[in-house]
Design a protein around this motif. Sequence first.
Motif, mmCIF file in Angstrom:
data_model
loop_
_atom_site.group_PDB
_atom_site.id
_atom_site.type_symbol
_atom_site.label_atom_id
_atom_site.label_comp_id
_atom_site.label_asym_id
_atom_site.label_seq_id
_atom_site.Cartn_x
_atom_site.Cartn_y
_atom_site.Cartn_z
ATOM 1 N N GLY A 66 0.856 -1.194 0.000
ATOM 2 C CA GLY A 66 0.000 0.000 0.000
ATOM 3 C C GLY A 66 0.884 1.233 0.000
ATOM 4 N N VAL A 67 0.340 2.334 -0.485
ATOM 5 C CA VAL A 67 1.091 3.579 -0.466
ATOM 6 C C VAL A 67 0.745 4.298 0.827
ATOM 7 C CG1 VAL A 67 1.348 5.832 -1.562
ATOM 8 C CG2 VAL A 67 1.148 3.770 -2.959
ATOM 9 N N ALA A 68 1.787 4.753 1.536
ATOM 10 C CA ALA A 68 1.550 5.444 2.807
ATOM 11 C C ALA A 68 0.513 6.538 2.596
ATOM 12 C CB ALA A 68 2.857 6.040 3.306
ATOM 13 N N GLY A 69 -0.491 6.551 3.447
ATOM 14 C CA GLY A 69 -1.610 7.457 3.240
ATOM 15 C C GLY A 69 -1.230 8.913 3.419
ATOM 16 N N ARG A 70 -1.705 9.760 2.519
ATOM 17 C CA ARG A 70 -1.636 11.190 2.775
ATOM 18 C C ARG A 70 -2.976 11.545 3.363
ATOM 19 N NH1 ARG A 70 1.969 14.286 -1.592
ATOM 20 N NH2 ARG A 70 0.614 15.999 -1.078
ATOM 21 N N ASN A 71 -3.159 12.790 3.728
ATOM 22 C CA ASN A 71 -4.437 13.201 4.286
ATOM 23 C C ASN A 71 -5.553 12.968 3.279
ATOM 24 O OD1 ASN A 71 -3.007 14.005 6.503
ATOM 25 N ND2 ASN A 71 -2.767 16.107 5.743
ATOM 26 N N ALA A 72 -6.753 12.806 3.793
ATOM 27 C CA ALA A 72 -7.904 12.640 2.921
ATOM 28 C C ALA A 72 -8.008 13.875 2.038
ATOM 29 C CB ALA A 72 -9.166 12.482 3.756
ATOM 30 N N PRO A 73 -8.382 13.685 0.776
ATOM 31 C CA PRO A 73 -8.438 14.829 -0.124
ATOM 32 C C PRO A 73 -9.494 15.855 0.283
ATOM 33 C CG PRO A 73 -9.348 12.862 -1.171
ATOM 34 C CD PRO A 73 -8.734 12.428 0.116
ATOM 35 N N VAL A 74 -9.156 17.108 0.113
ATOM 36 C CA VAL A 74 -10.114 18.194 0.356
ATOM 37 C C VAL A 74 -10.668 18.599 -1.014
ATOM 38 C CG1 VAL A 74 -10.389 20.549 1.216
ATOM 39 C CG2 VAL A 74 -8.674 19.007 2.231
ATOM 40 N N PRO A 75 -11.991 18.539 -1.198
ATOM 41 C CA PRO A 75 -12.536 18.870 -2.526
ATOM 42 C C PRO A 75 -12.202 20.310 -2.913
ATOM 43 C CG PRO A 75 -14.238 17.953 -1.095
ATOM 44 C CD PRO A 75 -13.038 18.182 -0.241
ATOM 45 N N LEU A 76 -11.699 20.494 -4.137
ATOM 46 C CA LEU A 76 -11.259 21.817 -4.587
ATOM 47 C C LEU A 76 -12.230 22.447 -5.566
ATOM 48 C CD1 LEU A 76 -7.491 20.965 -5.101
ATOM 49 C CD2 LEU A 76 -8.509 22.250 -3.223
ATOM 50 N N TYR A 77 -13.248 21.661 -5.976
ATOM 51 C CA TYR A 77 -14.250 22.195 -6.906
ATOM 52 C C TYR A 77 -15.518 21.401 -6.671
ATOM 53 C CZ TYR A 77 -11.006 18.833 -8.992
ATOM 54 O OH TYR A 77 -10.126 17.798 -9.173
ATOM 55 N N ARG A 78 -16.655 21.950 -7.152
ATOM 56 C CA ARG A 78 -17.934 21.286 -6.931
ATOM 57 C C ARG A 78 -18.087 20.142 -7.936
ATOM 58 N NH1 ARG A 78 -21.819 25.689 -8.359
ATOM 59 N NH2 ARG A 78 -20.011 26.429 -9.526
ATOM 60 N N PRO A 79 -18.664 18.997 -7.517
ATOM 61 C CA PRO A 79 -18.818 17.852 -8.434
ATOM 62 C C PRO A 79 -20.003 18.046 -9.380
ATOM 63 C CG PRO A 79 -19.677 17.292 -6.271
ATOM 64 C CD PRO A 79 -19.148 18.696 -6.159
ATOM 65 N N ILE A 80 -19.938 19.078 -10.212
ATOM 66 C CA ILE A 80 -21.070 19.409 -11.075
ATOM 67 C C ILE A 80 -20.841 18.945 -12.502
ATOM 68 C CG2 ILE A 80 -21.832 21.445 -9.795
ATOM 69 C CD1 ILE A 80 -20.094 23.070 -11.827
ATOM 70 N N ASN A 81 -21.917 18.944 -13.276
ATOM 71 C CA ASN A 81 -21.809 18.693 -14.711
ATOM 72 C C ASN A 81 -21.958 20.035 -15.440
ATOM 73 O OD1 ASN A 81 -22.025 18.074 -17.356
ATOM 74 N ND2 ASN A 81 -23.833 16.743 -17.156
ATOM 75 N N PRO A 82 -20.863 20.614 -15.911
ATOM 76 C CA PRO A 82 -20.950 21.953 -16.500
ATOM 77 C C PRO A 82 -21.692 21.975 -17.834
ATOM 78 C CG PRO A 82 -18.705 21.133 -16.660
ATOM 79 C CD PRO A 82 -19.479 20.118 -15.879
ATOM 80 N N LEU A 83 -21.864 20.811 -18.477
ATOM 81 C CA LEU A 83 -22.596 20.795 -19.747
ATOM 82 C C LEU A 83 -24.031 21.278 -19.555
ATOM 83 C CD1 LEU A 83 -20.154 18.830 -20.287
ATOM 84 C CD2 LEU A 83 -21.630 17.661 -21.918
ATOM 85 N N ASP A 84 -24.589 20.960 -18.357
ATOM 86 C CA ASP A 84 -25.976 21.342 -18.072
ATOM 87 C C ASP A 84 -26.065 22.634 -17.269
ATOM 88 O OD1 ASP A 84 -26.509 18.889 -19.085
ATOM 89 O OD2 ASP A 84 -26.799 17.910 -17.137
ATOM 90 N N SER A 85 -24.930 23.330 -17.077
ATOM 91 C CA SER A 85 -24.941 24.433 -16.125
ATOM 92 C C SER A 85 -25.560 25.703 -16.704
ATOM 93 C CB SER A 85 -23.532 24.713 -15.607
ATOM 94 O OG SER A 85 -22.674 25.082 -16.672
ATOM 95 N N LEU A 86 -25.727 25.764 -18.018
ATOM 96 C CA LEU A 86 -26.524 26.817 -18.655
ATOM 97 C C LEU A 86 -27.405 26.116 -19.679
ATOM 98 C CD1 LEU A 86 -24.049 29.742 -19.580
ATOM 99 C CD2 LEU A 86 -25.656 29.670 -17.669
ATOM 100 N N SER A 87 -28.541 26.727 -20.017
ATOM 101 C CA SER A 87 -29.361 26.156 -21.085
ATOM 102 C C SER A 87 -28.666 26.444 -22.415
ATOM 103 C CB SER A 87 -30.748 26.794 -21.076
ATOM 104 O OG SER A 87 -30.634 28.149 -21.497
ATOM 105 N N GLU A 88 -29.082 25.724 -23.454
ATOM 106 C CA GLU A 88 -28.468 25.962 -24.776
ATOM 107 C C GLU A 88 -28.682 27.419 -25.186
ATOM 108 O OE1 GLU A 88 -26.815 23.478 -25.228
ATOM 109 O OE2 GLU A 88 -27.967 21.896 -24.269
#
Lengths: 443, 480
Positions: free
Chosen positions: B111-133
């Motif tokens: 196993g790889v020695a654990g680093r700290n749990a990741p801190v989310p740096l951006y929102r888990p969004i789908n940008p394709l749907d983030s504006l209407s066409e």
Amino acid sequence: MTDSEQIARLQGIVEDLLAEARKQGADAAEAGVSAQTGLSVTVRLGETETIEHTSDNGLGVTVYFGRRKGSANTTDLRPEAIRESVAAACRIARYTSEDPAAGLADPELLARDVPDLDLYHPWDIDAERAADVARRCEDAARAADPRITNSEGATLYTQRSGFVYGNTLGFIGGYPTTRHSLSCAVIAQQGDEMQRDYWYDSSRVPEALADPAAIGRRAAERTLARLDGRRLGTRECPVLFRADIAPSLLRSLFGAIRGHAVYRKSTFLLDQVGEQIFPDWVTVSEDPLKPRGQASAPFDNEGVATRYRELVSAGVLQGYLLDSYAARKLGLQSTASAGGVRNAHISSSGESFDELLKQMDRGVLVTELMGHGTNMVTGDYSRGAAGFWVEGGEIRYPIEEITIAGNLRDMFGQLAAVGSDDDIPSSIKTGSWLIERMTVGGD
Amino acid sequence: MSHSLTIARETLLDVPGLSEAQLDKVMDRLLSRRVDAADIYFQYARLESWVLEDGIIKEGSHSIEQGAGLRAISGDKTGFAYTDSLEMSRLLEAAGAARAIAQAGQHGAQGVAGRNAPVPLYRPINPLDSLSEEQKIDLMRRADAAARGADPRVQQVIVSLVAAHDIVLVMDNAGQINGDVRPLVRMNVQVIVEQNGKREQGSAGGGAREALDFFLADDRALGYAREAVRQALVNLEAVAAPAGMLPVVLGPGWPGVLLHEAVGHGLEGDFNRKGTSAFSGRIGQQVASPLCTVVDDGTMPNRRGSLTIDDEGTPSGYNVLIENGILKGYMQDRMNARLMGVAPTGNGRRESYAHLPMPRMTNTYMLAGEHKPDEIIASVKHGLYAVNFGGGQVDITSGKFVFSANEAYLIENGKVTRPVKGATLIGNGPEVMGHISMVGDDLALDTGVGTCGKEGQSVPVGVGQPTLKIDQLTVGGTAA
């Protein structure tokens, strides 16, 4: 799967795509599908370093609703992905604008038959034997001189592909191809100085690849020749572009006569058809139907029949590189150029490489270009370079960390000679280019 | 479990119907020889792009990329295979092909020695749907109108808008599963201007790991349009650039491409493990002027080059590469870190499941110094002030690098005077870094436009720097 079964499978996918597009309401559609498998083996310092099994699929579909279009592509050839892609393309077409130039190729230009250009020569080689070939190549490079102290390795790559294109005008065609290459990059060290260079060969036919040891030795020679590089004072002087880098000058020409650059007026060769852009001994041609050619294709990416063509005759620009869209924008006909120039060639003025050095007498032989300093709107050209200082018609010493600058218009117009030394592995065949005067930046 | 990981599991395991037990079986197959490390990388990516040209919405395209890449490492040898189908039979077949690199025997994977749990740096969004066409098209039309309205000499405007939604899941040989949802948006405006038969171009844009409304905020889209026109008009007036060795002042932000080329690539772990970089074996040595502190920072929220986790599941980091001129460390992926006996730095990146990971940059920048930008310019008698660049390139072995200015001015007697045409600048990385004599207090990052290529793989990156002065650098103009 044999190559003919593979092509039949891809044809089936194209037919399904076109049918799905019709079903979803498109007035017209076109689709291209490819499937490629390959093996890439790298040997470094005598040991197998990487074995990579490649397998790449690609599908592209464009749908037309009247003169509005939408496109989609995917690496996933399963039926659900095909449906999703067609639906996405149709959705997009609801929002794009009416564009009078949009549409399929003109029916009368479509290829009527698909000539066999002898492009398929699979290499039945496993990872172990591939590693043996790469090892012979790298061994030869490393044995060439004690100053070759390190290596980035030698890579053998072999792939086989199938490609099928079809459209709702009833055209469907496809063919299998193979490509094999062997490359080697090594490092020479002398004191604190390290230099790297490479060599390679590439072919449709495994047996036509250069001897692995010869490729390795050439990589070593090129690397060793760079050692002890000096800088140069800033000056104006003639520049000789060695044949292996000269294709980049032709690529600049092709970029400047691309139909899309022309209708956007974003090229320094605007409105130059019929004008003298090179000296009168220059012919630039493309030969897409060349048997076994590295860039050969019986039809272009829109199904238009390809043929031999001169882009420049007696130094005069004959026409642009047009796909159907750019052709309609300019009121012209497609030149089967969707997908680019195929097997380009520039005529030689007859001199050997040594004769070119003599003719130049005193100047810079450029053997490497770095960066992207080409402004296609103005033709202004400024690149990083390395090479050799030539005096008395002979190579004196390597030079590095210089720039060369000029304007592509002038460089084409002042082309003094193109050598007969066109024995390079590129699909663009050219000898070395001698240009009378450029600005060389250094100390 | 983070929201991103939940989405990644749903998309890449639940939808294709893969259980964790099945993944274990695939991993067992990968590890059934003398393998030191292995991973399975799943990816689902959707990308949408639009192009406006001639005042009309000319093109739109949607693309799907999905599959899994399987890798087995034995010592410094790598076996790799990938598949676009997530069926068990295909995964097992790929595992069999990848492990063939290793000799028969027992695996030694740890196993790889654990680093700290990741801190989310951006929102888990789908940008394709983030504006209407309709909103996307309106955004592009407004940028077009802003460019055309900015000056009557504008002849052609091309606006592009791209949104990408990338979901990845990686399982390492210890059975650890990490996932990430990576939105990425990019907009660009390119213009052609014409005056008395002379034409020039200008281009500006930006992007981020955000939704598409990023371009609406602060009138960003309109700003790109005005900036592209401004640049093109400046270049209409440009005279020949000088040729030869000159003092060069680089503006803040995107000119940081200097650092990317002059030191960044040369500090990637693979080249240094193999000893092929001009920086190999130089940790602890002076490789830049003492004014220079350079970091690679994958942890900046929402930035184009940032990553919550890299493509091997390691959280990205703030890694000091050069501190006060002294070389501190390299950027590492897991394989090169293990072989060099150091910790991975969160720089293991790949273009897609069909490519092998390697050490790559994230956001690379120089920390601010203490000079005012005006003071820096005033210190130059005759030189070049370069504020905008195209791409660059480096030969990591010799250390030679180039980058091409596309907006630059002469400095005469401490003042910025005439604009000059684009020119390539060339130098040797460690040497040029040693010639940095002033560093400004105006650190800025680029607007989110960078793409880095290495061995045929492209990844999004960021660069940045304050205004800085290089005492001598070769400028490739035509005015000898």
